[in-house]
Design an enzyme around this catalytic site. Structure first.
Site, PDB file in Angstrom:
ATOM      1  N   ASP A   9       0.868  -1.174   0.000  1.00 47.11           N
ATOM      2  CA  ASP A   9       0.000   0.000   0.000  1.00 47.11           C
ATOM      3  C   ASP A   9       0.913   1.234   0.000  1.00 47.11           C
ATOM      4  O   ASP A   9       2.081   1.152   0.388  1.00 47.11           O
ATOM      5  CB  ASP A   9      -0.879  -0.021   1.244  1.00 47.11           C
ATOM      6  CG  ASP A   9      -1.656   1.264   1.436  1.00 47.11           C
ATOM      7  OD1 ASP A   9      -2.354   1.679   0.501  1.00 47.11           O
ATOM      8  OD2 ASP A   9      -1.522   1.866   2.517  1.00 47.11           O
ATOM      9  N   LYS A 195      -8.013  -5.239  -3.596  1.00 49.14           N
ATOM     10  CA  LYS A 195      -6.578  -5.438  -3.791  1.00 49.14           C
ATOM     11  C   LYS A 195      -6.231  -6.929  -3.743  1.00 49.14           C
ATOM     12  O   LYS A 195      -5.309  -7.383  -4.431  1.00 49.14           O
ATOM     13  CB  LYS A 195      -5.788  -4.692  -2.717  1.00 49.14           C
ATOM     14  CG  LYS A 195      -5.875  -3.175  -2.805  1.00 49.14           C
ATOM     15  CD  LYS A 195      -5.002  -2.519  -1.733  1.00 49.14           C
ATOM     16  CE  LYS A 195      -5.117  -1.010  -1.750  1.00 49.14           C
ATOM     17  NZ  LYS A 195      -4.213  -0.374  -0.767  1.00 49.14           N
ATOM     18  N   ASP A 218      -2.124  -0.742   5.843  1.00 46.04           N
ATOM     19  CA  ASP A 218      -2.477  -0.120   7.119  1.00 46.04           C
ATOM     20  C   ASP A 218      -3.968   0.068   7.327  1.00 46.04           C
ATOM     21  O   ASP A 218      -4.391   0.403   8.430  1.00 46.04           O
ATOM     22  CB  ASP A 218      -1.821   1.264   7.215  1.00 46.04           C
ATOM     23  CG  ASP A 218      -2.524   2.277   6.327  1.00 46.04           C
ATOM     24  OD1 ASP A 218      -3.268   3.136   6.838  1.00 46.04           O
ATOM     25  OD2 ASP A 218      -2.368   2.195   5.096  1.00 46.04           O
ATOM     26  N   ASN A 221      -9.066  -1.185   3.353  1.00 45.75           N
ATOM     27  CA  ASN A 221      -8.996  -1.615   1.959  1.00 45.75           C
ATOM     28  C   ASN A 221      -7.769  -2.469   1.681  1.00 45.75           C
ATOM     29  O   ASN A 221      -7.610  -2.993   0.575  1.00 45.75           O
ATOM     30  CB  ASN A 221      -9.039  -0.412   1.010  1.00 45.75           C
ATOM     31  CG  ASN A 221      -7.849   0.507   1.162  1.00 45.75           C
ATOM     32  OD1 ASN A 221      -7.323   0.706   2.257  1.00 45.75           O
ATOM     33  ND2 ASN A 221      -7.424   1.098   0.062  1.00 45.75           N
TER      34      ASN A 221
END
Length: 275
Positions: A9, A195, A218, A221
Site C-alpha cells: 500500500d 486489492k 495499514d 482496503n
C-alpha cells in the site's frame, strides 16, 4: 520461505506522513529487487497518482506492476499495458450519487485524470493533495458522468462515514465492493474487486504462489490482500482490528516499518544463507 513478491500500500504504509519514501525504505526495496523480488504498489489511488513512486523505485526497469483504484486496474510498469480493468456503469454511479444525497455525504469520482464532484469539500481537497489531480466542480454530477468510471468515493467526517459504511455495506452487498481506505474515504468498486482479488489475478499470470507473497498495508482496503498473501503484514499505525487480521505487525510508516519487514523476511535471511 523464499518470497518472490512484496506488495505495498502507499499512503500511511510505503510513504511517510510527508508523502515521501524514506531513504532506509527505498534502499531496502532496491536491494530486494536486485535479489529478484518483485515490488508491486497497490493503492486506492488513481494510476496517475502512483507513477512518481513507481519511477522512484524503478519498477519499469525491474519489470513490475501497479494495482491502482483498489485493484480495479493492473498496469505493467514497463509497457503501460493494462492487464486488468474493472469499471462501474453510469447507472451505478448515478445510484451512488442518490445514496450520497440520502446519507448526507459528499461524492466524487475520476474522469480523464480529473476529480469530478458536484460540491467541493475539505475531503475532496485532501484527495487532490494526495493524488496531484485537479478538482473539476460540476453543476450536475449525473449529467457529467455518462461513461463508465473505475471507482467512486463518498467522503465525510469519520464518525458519520462509519455509520454510512455499515449501512451501505449491507444494502449493496450483492452489487458492489464497499470499503474504507481512510477514516474519511469510503470507496466503491465493482463487486468482488479488491486489492486481494487483483493480486490473485497478477500472481497467476506470473506463476507466483500466494505463499511466496508478502503484502503490507495499514487500512481496511488492505485487509483483502493482507489475508490473501502468504505473509500479511499490518503497519504499526494500522487500526487494531486490521492488526488482528495480519500475520505480522511491523513498525509505523514514519519509522521505516516497510524496510524492517524487508530486512526481517527477505534480505537478512539471504545474507544469513550466504555466510
Amino acid at each position: 520461505m523464499s518470497y518472490k513478491m512484496i506488495v505495498l500500500d502507499m499512503d500511511d504504509t510505503l510513504l511517510s506522513d510527508d508523502h515521501t519514501i524514506s531513504d532506509a525504505t527505498k534502499k531496502a526495496l532496491m536491494l530486494a529487487q536486485e535479489n529478484g523480488v518483485k515490488v508491486v504498489l497497490a493503492s486506492g489511488r488513481p494510476t496517475y497518482a502512483m507513477q512518481d513512486a513507481a519511477k522512484e523505485l524503478k519498477l519499469a526497469e525491474y519489470g513490475s506492476y501497479i494495482l491502482s483504484f483498489n485493484g480495479a486496474k493492473i498496469t505493467n510498469c514497463k509497457t503501460n499495458e493494462e492487464l486488468f480493468s474493472s469499471t462501474l456503469s453510469p447507472e451505478t454511479v448515478h445510484n451512488l450519487f442518490d445514496l450520497s444525497q440520502r446519507e448526507n455525504v459528499w461524492i466524487h469520482t475520476y474522469m480523464e485524470d480529473e476529480i469530478i464532484t458536484q460540491q467541493n469539500n475539505p475531503f475532496t481537497e485532501i484527495e487532490a493533495q494526495i493524488t496531484g489531480l485537479p478538482i473539476k466542480t460540476v453543476t450536475d454530477f449525473k449529467q457529467t458522468v455518462t461513461t463508465p468510471v473505475v471507482k467512486v468515493l463518498m467522503v465525510k467526517d469519520e464518525e458519520h462515514l462509519k455509520e454510512v459504511e455499515a449501512k451501505l455495506q449491507e444494502e449493496l452487498a450483492e452489487h458492489l465492493s464497499v470499503m474504507r481506505s481512510k477514516p474519511f474515504f469510503l470507496e466503491f468498486t465493482e463487486l468482488g474487486v479488491t486489492k486481494g482479488t487483483s493480486l490473485a489475478i497478477l500472481i497467476e499470470k506470473l506463476g507466483i504462489t500466494r505463499e511466496e507473497v508478502i503484502a503490507i498495508g495499514d487500512s481496511y482496503n488492505d485487509v483483502a490482500m493482507i489475508e490473501f498473501a502468504g505473509l500479511g503484514v499490518a503497519m504499526g499505525n494500522a487500526p487494531g482490528d486490521v492488526k488482528e487480521l495480519a500475520d505480522y505487525v511491523t513498525d509505523t510508516n514514519n519509522n521505516d516499518g516497510v524496510a524492517k519487514v524487508i530486512h526481517t523476511f527477505i534480505l537478512d535471511p539471504v545474507t544469513t544463507k550466504l555466510v
